[in-house]
Design a protein around this motif. Structure first.
Motif, PDB file in Angstrom:
ATOM      1  N   GLN A 190      -2.439 -12.823   9.273  1.00 36.35           N
ATOM      2  CA  GLN A 190      -1.332 -11.109   9.588  1.00 36.35           C
ATOM      3  C   GLN A 190      -1.312 -10.636  10.763  1.00 36.35           C
TER       4      GLN A 190
ATOM      5  N   ASN B 118       1.477 -11.818  13.498  1.00 42.28           N
ATOM      6  CA  ASN B 118       1.770  -9.757  14.464  1.00 42.28           C
ATOM      7  C   ASN B 118       1.568 -10.178  15.965  1.00 42.28           C
TER       8      ASN B 118
ATOM      9  N   TRP C 188       0.784  -5.878   1.896  1.00 41.60           N
ATOM     10  CA  TRP C 188       0.129  -5.500   3.391  1.00 41.60           C
ATOM     11  C   TRP C 188       1.288  -6.978   4.467  1.00 41.60           C
TER      12      TRP C 188
ATOM     13  N   SER D 225       4.193  -6.150   6.593  1.00 44.41           N
ATOM     14  CA  SER D 225       4.082  -6.395   7.392  1.00 44.41           C
ATOM     15  C   SER D 225       4.973  -7.178   8.182  1.00 44.41           C
TER      16      SER D 225
ATOM     17  N   GLY E  69       0.781  -1.700   2.396  1.00 45.93           N
ATOM     18  CA  GLY E  69       1.716  -2.588   2.183  1.00 45.93           C
ATOM     19  C   GLY E  69       2.892  -2.001   1.641  1.00 45.93           C
TER      20      GLY E  69
ATOM     21  N   GLN F 134       4.539   0.560   4.838  1.00 44.46           N
ATOM     22  CA  GLN F 134       4.864  -0.811   5.363  1.00 44.46           C
ATOM     23  C   GLN F 134       6.200  -1.373   5.591  1.00 44.46           C
TER      24      GLN F 134
ATOM     25  N   TRP G  85      -2.741   1.042   9.147  1.00 42.88           N
ATOM     26  CA  TRP G  85      -1.978   2.175   8.770  1.00 42.88           C
ATOM     27  C   TRP G  85      -2.314   3.751   9.130  1.00 42.88           C
TER      28      TRP G  85
ATOM     29  N   GLN H 138       2.654   6.850  12.233  1.00 45.56           N
ATOM     30  CA  GLN H 138       3.514   5.597  12.032  1.00 45.56           C
ATOM     31  C   GLN H 138       5.032   6.159  11.270  1.00 45.56           C
TER      32      GLN H 138
END
Length: 452
Positions: free
Chosen positions: A224, A228, A261, A265, A298, A301, A341, A345
Motif C-alpha cells: 500500500q 502510495n 485500510w 487508501s 480504513g 479514509q 492516520w 486528516q
C-alpha cells in the motif's frame, strides 16, 4: 511482495520478465508522458514491426543488440531501465526463473559456508550475473544494487545472522517507512522501501506456514505504501498494479482492518490519478461496505475519499454531509496513529470540501486547524493550494494562479509530488479561459520536473 507463480507465462524466464517490463512501460506511457503509445507506434519508433514487438512483450523473442534495446528505452522514455537490465537478460534471458533462483541460492550458500562461489559449470561472467540476481535481483531493482544492499545481505549471511525478523520487527519497519513517506522526497522513500520489500519477499519464501498470514499483512501494508509513493511520483500504471497486490495480500491475511485500510487508501489516492471520479466514488463506498460498522482507519479514509470526490463533482451538500460524518467518526473512533492516520486528516478533508464548495470562511478555519496539527509537507502544501481554489471561487482568478505559482516555487522540486501538482491543476479548472493572465508563470512552475 508475492513470488512469481511457477506456471506463469509472464515470468517463466528473464526474457518473460523483460518483455513484461516493456509491456508495462508501454501501458503506463500515457500516465507518465501524457499521450497514448500503441504497439504499432512503439514498433515504428524502435525500428521493429508490431508483430516482433508483440513477441518481445510475450517473452518469445529478445532484441538483437544493445542498440535495439536503447531504441526501445528511448521510445518508451524508460530512463535507462531497459539498458540497465539488458546485460543480465542477454546472458540469462532463456534460463528458467526457478533455475536462476536455485543458482543464486547456491552462490550465497557457498559464500556463507566457505567464502567461495558454489556454482559450477558456468564461467565468471555467468557467476557475476547470477550473483547480481541474488537477494531478489531477479527483479533488478536498482536500489538494491546501487546502495550495496545485496552485499550487506551476503555479509549478514556470512556472519550467521538469520534473515527476516519477527512481526514486531516488521511493524517497526513499516512505521519507519511511514515516517519517511510523510517527510522525505518520494523518490528517496520509494528506493528505501524497495529494499525492505525484497527482504520481506525473501522471508516469506522460506517462512513456516504459521507465520505466512502475519507476513501477508505486512506485505499488504508495505505494498500500500509502495502504491502510495508511485502515485506521488506519477507512475500510475505501476501504482495500479501495486494497489492490486496490496488488496490481494490484505485479503490473504484475513485482517479486516488491513483490507479496509488498503481499499480506503486506494480511493483517496485515486483522486490524484487519471481515474474517473465515478470509479473513485465506487472504491470509497466499496471500502465502507466492507467495514460495515467497524470503526477502523480504513473507514475514515474511505469516507474522506467520498467527501472529496463529491466536492469535485459539485455535489456540495452531499460532500458536506460526508465531512460531518467523518468528524463524527473521528470523535468516536480515537484512532490517531493507527496506520498513520493523523489528527489533521479530517480538517484537511474539510479544507478541500469547503474550498470547492465556495464556503471561504469554513475553508479558512479548516486550513488553520490543519496547520495547527503540525501536518506533513504534503498536507501543508496542498491546503495552501486549497486556499487558491477558494480564492478562485471567490473571483480572484489571477490571484489564485499567482498563489499556486508561489507555492510551487517555494517547494523544493524533490518534494513536488504529483499529488501536489494534481491539486495545482485543479486550481486552473476553476479559472475561466478569459481570466488567465497569470497563466505563463503558473505553467512554468507547474511543469518543473521532479528529480529522479
Amino acid at each position: 511482495m508475492p513470488a512469481p507463480r511457477k506456471d506463469s507465462d509472464r515470468y517463466r524466464s528473464m526474457a518473460h520478465y523483460f518483455g513484461a517490463l516493456i509491456r508495462d512501460l508501454r501501458d503506463s506511457y500515457e500516465a507518465r508522458v501524457g499521450e497514448r503509445l500503441t504497439m504499432a507506434e512503439l514498433a515504428s519508433r524502435a525500428g521493429y514491426s508490431a508483430s516482433v514487438i508483440g513477441q518481445i512483450e510475450r517473452g518469445e523473442a529478445l532484441p538483437e543488440t544493445g542498440k535495439r534495446v536503447r531504441a526501445l528505452d528511448d521510445a518508451l522514455r524508460a530512463d535507462g531501465q531497459l539498458t540497465l537490465l539488458w546485460p543480465v537478460v542477454q546472458r540469462l534471458g532463456n534460463h528458467p526463473i526457478n533455475d536462476l533462483a536455485a543458482a543464486t541460492n547456491r552462490i550465497t550458500r557457498g559464500y556463507r559456508e566457505n567464502g567461495t562461489c558454489a556454482l559450477t559449470g558456468g564461467d565468471d561472467m555467468e557467476r557475476r550475473h547470477l550473483l547480481q540476481l541474488a537477494s531478489l535481483g531477479l527483479l533488478a531493482q536498482s536500489p538494491i544494487f546501487n546502495t550495496g544492499e545485496h552485499v550487506r545481505q551476503m555479509l549478514e549471511r556470512s556472519l550467521g545472522v538469520p534473515s527476516g525478523g519477527s512481526e514486531d520487527h516488521w511493524e517497526a519497519v513499516c512505521a519507519d517507512h511511514l515516517r519517511a513517506l510523510l517527510n522525505q522526497p518520494p523518490r528517496q522513500a520509494l528506493d528505501d522501501l524497495v529494499v525492505d520489500l525484497a527482504l520481506l519477499y525473501q522471508q516469506m519464501s522460506v517462512a513456516p506456514a504459521d507465520q505466512i498470514t502475519r507476513l501477508q499483512r505486512i506485505a499488504a501494508w508495505m505494498s500500500q505504501m509502495h502504491a502510495n509513493l508511485l502515485t506521488r511520483l506519477g507512475e500510475y500504471g505501476q501504482a495500479l498494479r501495486w494497489w492490486r497486490t496490496a488488496r490481494q495480500a490484505a485479503d490473504a491475511s484475513q485482517d479486516i482492518d488491513m483490507r479496509v485500510w488498503v481499499r480506503g487508501s486506494e480511493a483517496v489516492f485515486g483522486l490524484y490519478s487519471p481515474r474517473s471520479l465515478d470509479s473513485v466514488l465506487t472504491l470509497a463506498r466499496s471500502a465502507q461496505s466492507l467495514a460495515t460498522e467497524r470503526l477502523t482507519p480504513g473507514l475514515l479514509q474511505a469516507v474522506s475519499a467520498e467527501a472529496q470526490t463529491l466536492a469535485v463533482m459539485g455535489k456540495n451538500q452531499e460532500a458536506c454531509d460526508s465531512v460531518q460524518r467523518l468528524h463524527d467518526l473521528v470523535e468516536r473512533a480515537q484512532l490517531k496513529g493507527r496506520f498513520g492516520w493523523s489528527g489533521d486528516q479530517a480538517f484537511f478533508v474539510s479544507s478541500w470540501v469547503h474550498s470547492f464548495g465556495g464556503d471561504s470562511e469554513a475553508a479558512r478555519e479548516a486550513r488553520d486547524s490543519t496547520f495547527a496539527q503540525s501536518p506533513c509537507y504534503q498536507n501543508a502544501t496542498n491546503v495552501r493550494l486549497h486556499e487558491a481554489i477558494s480564492v478562485a471561487r471567490s473571483g480572484g482568478h489571477n490571484e489564485a494562479l499567482q498563489l499556486v505559482t508561489q507555492v510551487l516555487t517555494d517547494l523544493d522540486p524533490a518534494y513536488r509530488s504529483r499529488m501536489i501538482t494534481h491539486t495545482a491543476r485543479r486550481v486552473l479548472d476553476t479559472v475561466p479561459l478569459d481570466k488567465r493572465a497569470a497563466l505563463p508563470d503558473y505553467r512554468t512552475a507547474l511543469n518543473t520536473p521532479i528529480p529522479t
